[in-house]
Scaffold this active site. Sequence first.
Site, PDB file in Angstrom:
ATOM      1  CB  SER A  68      -1.170   0.416   1.183  1.00  8.44           C
ATOM      2  OG  SER A  68      -1.626   0.878   1.121  1.00  8.44           O
ATOM      3  CB  ALA A 379      -7.504  12.080   9.486  1.00 11.23           C
ATOM      4  CG  ASN A 380      -5.275   6.984   6.524  1.00 14.38           C
ATOM      5  OD1 ASN A 380      -6.673   6.812   5.732  1.00 14.38           O
ATOM      6  ND2 ASN A 380      -4.629   6.474   7.222  1.00 14.38           N
ATOM      7  N   PRO A 504       1.999   2.626  17.991  1.00 10.84           N
ATOM      8  CG  PRO A 504       1.698   0.091  18.856  1.00 10.84           C
ATOM      9  CD  PRO A 504       1.427   1.613  19.741  1.00 10.84           C
ATOM     10  NE  ARG A 512       1.902   4.789  11.212  1.00 14.54           N
ATOM     11  CZ  ARG A 512       2.395   5.330  10.083  1.00 14.54           C
ATOM     12  NH1 ARG A 512       3.385   6.100  10.007  1.00 14.54           N
ATOM     13  NH2 ARG A 512       2.244   3.966   9.612  1.00 14.54           N
TER      14      ARG A 512
HETATM   15  C1  G16 Z   1      -3.361   0.526   6.581  1.00  7.76           C
HETATM   16  C2  G16 Z   1      -4.615   0.683   7.208  1.00  7.76           C
HETATM   17  C3  G16 Z   1      -5.381   1.492   7.426  1.00  7.76           C
HETATM   18  C4  G16 Z   1      -4.116   2.736   8.595  1.00  7.76           C
HETATM   19  C5  G16 Z   1      -2.386   2.946   7.478  1.00  7.76           C
HETATM   20  C6  G16 Z   1      -1.401   3.295   8.807  1.00  7.76           C
HETATM   21  O1  G16 Z   1      -3.021   1.117   5.498  1.00  7.76           O
HETATM   22  O2  G16 Z   1      -5.582  -0.384   6.602  1.00  7.76           O
HETATM   23  O3  G16 Z   1      -6.441   1.051   8.212  1.00  7.76           O
HETATM   24  O4  G16 Z   1      -4.720   3.551   9.139  1.00  7.76           O
HETATM   25  O5  G16 Z   1      -2.702   1.335   7.472  1.00  7.76           O
HETATM   26  O6  G16 Z   1      -1.729   2.072  10.035  1.00  7.76           O
HETATM   27  P1  G16 Z   1      -0.945   2.366  10.804  1.00  7.76           P
HETATM   28  O7  G16 Z   1      -0.890   4.004  11.003  1.00  7.76           O
HETATM   29  O8  G16 Z   1      -0.723   1.143  12.084  1.00  7.76           O
HETATM   30  O9  G16 Z   1       0.384   2.158   9.910  1.00  7.76           O
HETATM   31  P2  G16 Z   1      -3.303   0.743   3.878  1.00  7.76           P
HETATM   32  O10 G16 Z   1      -3.141   2.158   2.723  1.00  7.76           O
HETATM   33  O11 G16 Z   1      -1.299   1.309   3.495  1.00  7.76           O
HETATM   34  O12 G16 Z   1      -3.667  -0.199   3.768  1.00  7.76           O
END
Ligand code: G16
Length: 550
Positions: A68, A379-380, A504, A512
């Site tokens: 991703s 929010a992302n 984390p 974060r």
């Molecule tokens: C994934 C999850 C999201 C999450 C993001 C960041 O997104 O599907 O729900 O907000 O990771 O997660 P973390 O802060 O735990 O690293 P993606 O778009 O990377 O699949």
Amino acid sequence: MSDLPVHAIRTLSDQHPKPSHIHFQYGTAGFRTKGDTLDSVMFRVGILAGLRSKKWDGKTIGVMVTASHNPEPDNGVKLVDPRGEMLETSWEAHATALANAQSTDEFIAALDTFTTTMKIDLSKPAKVVYARDTRPSGPALVAALEDGIKAIGAEERDAGVTTTPVLHYLVRAINTKGTKEEYGDDSEEGYLRKLSTAFNKLVAGKPSIPPLVVDCANGVGAKLAKELAEYLGDTLQLIPVNTSTTTPGALNNACGADFVKTQQTLPPSLTSVLKPGQRACSLDGDADRLMYYYLDDRGQFHMLDGDKIAALSAAFIGELTKSAGLDSQIKVGIVQTAYANGGSTKYLSERLPVKCVPTGVKHLHHAAEKFDVGVYFEANGHGTVIFSPQSLEIISAYQPSTPAQSTALNHLINLTEVINQTVGDALSDMLMVEAVLAHKSYSGEEWDSLYVDLPNRLVKVVVADRNIFKTEDAERRLVSPPGIQAKIDELVRRYEGGRAFVRPSGTEDVVRVYAEATVRTQADELAYRVAGLVYDETGGHPAHRPLEFL
Ligand code: G16
């Protein structure tokens, strides 16, 4: 009950040995780490997907190979359940345990215990559909996955190189084929046709929509955005940029949704493309996140993130249910995470029920299912809207009594079709946003003025061991390591409108830090102070001390 095909598993498992020094973890969005360490994980996930399918009596399970928003050397894999949703949480621990069996013997023993405890009938059929994004490590990892699927004797379908949301769509479409819940034709074309047909109906008769610049993060979204542009024709002209899917190192690099959200600025590649007043959007590497933005008349950048998308779409759906005469039967609710801007939470909770849950769309999705219409966005920019089965039945059985009600009802029906309800989907969300803007005759500026964002800052801290960080209250408070939360509280008190939390990451090896405050410089200062505190108290990696201390 038949037995595990031990011979096939043993032979193939020996070709995919687990690296002894790595502990794998099924995190926020599956397994995610350096692509060149994931061979054994892929093989084992292939077997697990087959077993999950058997558990579901032969329903198709999805496997997506992607990391991703992460940089190009990373890769990952996640499982998709039969209705197109993320893997049931209780199986995540099993996935982790199986991925960490040190040898083939240990793996087979763990599989044996697992299938017995979970009462998986091994004589059942199994079907797995899989896809990958454009990462260079993808083909080899898919080959390992295929070995796993073969070892468990499951039927496989290769959906090729496509986006995460398309894979989720395919799983639901395959499993609902021929039923009254049929989701659409089970192909990429079926997906594009479904979305574009609903969009074209939604905006028919509205003033023409200005062309939209789409930053594809140099990822797989580029392929789909170009195809979608063909289907949309003149209704909405898409201008895909950052479409270099084969340039080494280009993926998510200084572009894409995560870059825009964390840097709060325009991707440098768009500076010569975007004109004042024009709006644009950024996808992430697998096109499941969406960030909008525009330049005002003075050329100043304004970000329209997941919170703004939630506010825009929830208000529109509320208006449509009211105009259709359905507002007493269908209620809209919002799901956010701790990252939601304080400005958005205040605005939304004055109007609608709002629930806060931990990060990860799987948490948001489940909370949103409790509403008639659940609007969930991180929010992302990761999120979608889901209509409960009861709401969909009410909508389809409803007899409008005036032409105005009938029009609103049709818009509502088309909206349920344009939205990919299985998972966050950047292209589907983009069409939803464009449809709402067209209906409301909003420019980016008018959309932005729904509420004012509090200045905020997101910082990453590389620590010795992120697993020591444990949170509570939907990740808004740290319970471990002990003592840090009290120090964060003490810092937050010094800033007007201050709020900060530490958690984390589940997708990167970092912790974060998020902070907001009434004034920009104060939000930045608070974020870097909290980051410094975390670093100093927990033995941050010397090479990665947060640099921008004020
Ligand atoms: C994934 C999850 C999201 C999450 C993001 C960041 O997104 O599907 O729900 O907000 O990771 O997660 P973390 O802060 O735990 O690293 P993606 O778009 O990377 O699949």
